[in-house]
Design an enzyme around this catalytic site. Structure first.
Site, short mmCIF file in Angstrom:
data_model
loop_
_atom_site.label_atom_id
_atom_site.label_comp_id
_atom_site.label_asym_id
_atom_site.label_seq_id
_atom_site.Cartn_x
_atom_site.Cartn_y
_atom_site.Cartn_z
N GLU A 94 0.83 -1.20 0.00
CA GLU A 94 0.00 0.00 0.00
C GLU A 94 0.86 1.25 0.00
OE1 GLU A 94 -3.96 -1.78 2.12
OE2 GLU A 94 -2.40 -1.08 3.45
N CYS A 107 3.48 8.57 0.94
CA CYS A 107 3.96 7.64 1.96
C CYS A 107 4.10 6.28 1.27
CB CYS A 107 2.95 7.60 3.10
SG CYS A 107 3.34 6.35 4.35
N CYS A 114 6.32 -6.90 6.95
CA CYS A 114 7.42 -6.30 7.70
C CYS A 114 8.12 -7.37 8.54
CB CYS A 114 6.89 -5.20 8.62
SG CYS A 114 8.22 -4.24 9.41
N CYS A 118 6.55 -4.64 16.00
CA CYS A 118 5.97 -3.60 16.85
C CYS A 118 4.53 -4.00 17.19
CB CYS A 118 6.00 -2.25 16.13
SG CYS A 118 7.64 -1.77 15.61
N CYS A 121 1.43 -2.01 15.61
CA CYS A 121 1.38 -1.73 14.17
C CYS A 121 0.70 -2.86 13.41
CB CYS A 121 2.81 -1.54 13.65
SG CYS A 121 2.86 -1.23 11.88
N GLY A 165 6.82 -1.94 5.99
CA GLY A 165 8.20 -2.43 5.96
C GLY A 165 9.19 -1.56 6.68
N SER A 197 12.10 6.64 7.40
CA SER A 197 11.74 6.39 8.80
C SER A 197 12.18 4.98 9.18
CB SER A 197 10.23 6.53 8.97
OG SER A 197 9.84 6.13 10.26
N LEU A 221 10.84 6.20 17.97
CA LEU A 221 11.39 5.99 19.32
C LEU A 221 10.31 5.43 20.27
CD1 LEU A 221 13.99 6.32 20.95
CD2 LEU A 221 13.25 8.62 21.55
N ASN A 296 -3.27 5.42 15.88
CA ASN A 296 -4.36 4.91 15.04
C ASN A 296 -4.67 3.50 15.49
OD1 ASN A 296 -4.22 7.25 13.29
ND2 ASN A 296 -2.24 6.39 12.70
N CYS A 339 -0.75 5.99 9.60
CA CYS A 339 0.44 5.26 10.07
C CYS A 339 0.05 4.00 10.81
CB CYS A 339 1.21 6.10 11.09
SG CYS A 339 2.29 7.29 10.40
N1 SAH Z 1 9.45 0.59 9.86
C1 SAH Z 1 9.58 2.02 9.81
C2 SAH Z 1 8.60 2.70 8.89
C3 SAH Z 1 7.17 2.25 8.88
S1 SAH Z 1 6.13 2.69 10.24
C4 SAH Z 1 9.52 2.59 11.21
O1 SAH Z 1 9.31 1.84 12.15
O2 SAH Z 1 9.75 3.78 11.37
C5 SAH Z 1 5.89 4.42 10.15
C6 SAH Z 1 5.58 5.07 11.50
O3 SAH Z 1 4.26 4.71 11.96
C7 SAH Z 1 6.53 4.65 12.61
O4 SAH Z 1 6.88 5.77 13.37
C8 SAH Z 1 5.66 3.71 13.42
O5 SAH Z 1 6.13 3.56 14.74
C9 SAH Z 1 4.32 4.39 13.33
N2 SAH Z 1 3.18 3.54 13.68
C10 SAH Z 1 3.08 2.21 13.56
N3 SAH Z 1 1.86 1.79 13.96
C11 SAH Z 1 1.18 2.91 14.33
C12 SAH Z 1 -0.16 3.14 14.80
N4 SAH Z 1 -1.01 2.15 14.96
N5 SAH Z 1 -0.51 4.41 15.07
C13 SAH Z 1 0.35 5.44 14.86
N6 SAH Z 1 1.61 5.29 14.41
C14 SAH Z 1 2.02 4.03 14.14
#
Ligand code: SAH
Length: 346
Positions: A94, A107, A114, A118, A121, A165, A197, A221, A296, A339
């Site tokens: 996507e 984006c 991935c 996390c 996510c 990813g 990122s 972070l 989100n 995100c």
């Molecule tokens: N793998 C990379 C890029 C993809 S995620 C990374 O970790 O940075 C892009 C951003 O969305 C990251 O900052 C991630 O922590 C954040 N993110 C992931 N799940 C989220 C959610 N449910 N709500 C808000 N931000 C989220």
């Protein structure tokens, strides 16, 4: 359709020139084809109207053009567009067009699924299927540039690698895609308008610094306390915060480019004073700014956005220490385009 023919877009300009010379043609023909592929975004050899019919047929006999296809396009009430992008082998990633008053940001995804875990996510719940090729990354960008011209009458202005990813786990291909995006034959975009990122892989951040990359760096972070970060981002057990800190200091010493920390505040996880103090302390190690991202929700309710007061507490503490902080509101939530919501629901 499966075919043994090579994807012509995996060839560099030099290789294309060599190919034509080997065919007894002029090297210059390679430049023409390269321009069709990368600047004009040709999807078929027939499109290449300044080549003779014989040349086009010869190319067709030897190569394919594996272009991505937009399978499904969803438009949010706020103008955000989410594309489900089908790859030549049927897998789907996507990418999202994010509009602001004067700009359009793309984006884009760097992997199918991935490799990280996390907990908050949606993409992490899909396992990593494969890395994207440079041209598959480039195509997502080109698609959104076209959509921006069509729907908003402006070209694409910024790119963030915040889709599916972990870009630094597919660094070579991401770097090649960025080379194309920034080259004159591609989109000629300034690397300063591109943000990669990462979840924070110290060794790779050090490598970026050594490679002298010109794009911007953002690090997810979410907590500057080791135990909390390890709980919500379990892979980070292999990457202690001290290593991350050292790599970021090295990054800044080499690039003089400020790091952006992405940070979500969750109820009962990192909305307390201890977490705030730890973040302030961490930010003092390296020139940076903080983006507070709205959470989100992805389903089960384990994670919940903290109260507004927690955000205000963070802002107050950061500003009192002269650290720039920005609150980022979500876009495209109604179509799961925000995100961490990218999970191929369609
Ligand atoms: N793998 C990379 C890029 C993809 S995620 C990374 O970790 O940075 C892009 C951003 O969305 C990251 O900052 C991630 O922590 C954040 N993110 C992931 N799940 C989220 C959610 N449910 N709500 C808000 N931000 C989220």
């Amino acid at each position: 359709m499966q075919t043994d023919k090579k994807d012509i877009r995996s060839l560099s300009k030099e290789e294309l020139r060599d190919f034509f010379v080997a065919q007894g043609d002029k090297a210059f023909r390679g430049n023409q084809v390269y321009e069709w592929l990368w600047n004009k975004g040709a999807h078929t050899f027939e499109d290449m109207s300044n080549l003779s019919k014989t040349t086009r047929e010869m190319l067709m006999d030897n190569f394919v053009i594996n272009h991505v296809k937009v399978d499904n396009m969803q438009c949010s009430s706020d103008g955000t567009i989410k594309n489900a992008v089908k790859l030549h082998d049927g897998l789907v990633v996507e990418s999202v067009l994010i509009p602001t008053a004067t700009r359009t940001t793309a984006c884009v995804s760097s992997q199918v699924g991935c490799s990280l875990d996390c907990e908050f996510c949606a993409t992490a719940r899909l396992k990593r299927m494969r890395n994207l090729n440079p041209d598959e990354i480039y195509d997502q960008v080109l698609t959104i540039d076209r959509q921006s011209r069509e729907h908003r009458n402006i070209p694409l202005s910024n790119i963030v690698f915040m889709g599916m990813g972990e870009p630094l786990m597919n660094y070579n291909n991401v770097q090649k895609a960025i080379d194309k995006i920034t080259s004159e034959e591609g989109l000629g975009m300034s690397p300063k308008r591109i943000t990669v990122s990462t979840s924070g892989i110290p060794k790779m951040i050090t490598k970026l610094a050594d490679d002298g990359v010109k794009f911007k760096l953002a690090v997810s972070l979410h907590s500057a306390i080791e135990e909390i970060r390890n709980r919500i981002m379990p892979f980070s057990k292999s990457f202690p915060l001290t290593d991350l800190r050292d790599s970021l200091q090295y990054w800044y010493s080499k690039t003089k480019s400020k790091v952006t920390f992405e940070y979500v505040i969750w109820k009962g996880i990192n909305d307390d004073k201890k977490s705030i103090d730890a973040l302030v302390k961490f930010c003092k190690y390296v020139p940076c700014k903080v983006n507070l991202i709205e959470y989100n929700p992805i389903d089960d309710g384990e994670f919940q956005q903290a109260d507004e007061q927690a955000t205000l507490n963070y802002i107050k503490a950061l500003e009192a220490n002269d650290i720039t902080v920005v609150v980022r509101r979500s876009r495209g939530k109604d179509i799961d385009a925000a995100c961490g919501q990218l999970a191929n629901k369609s």
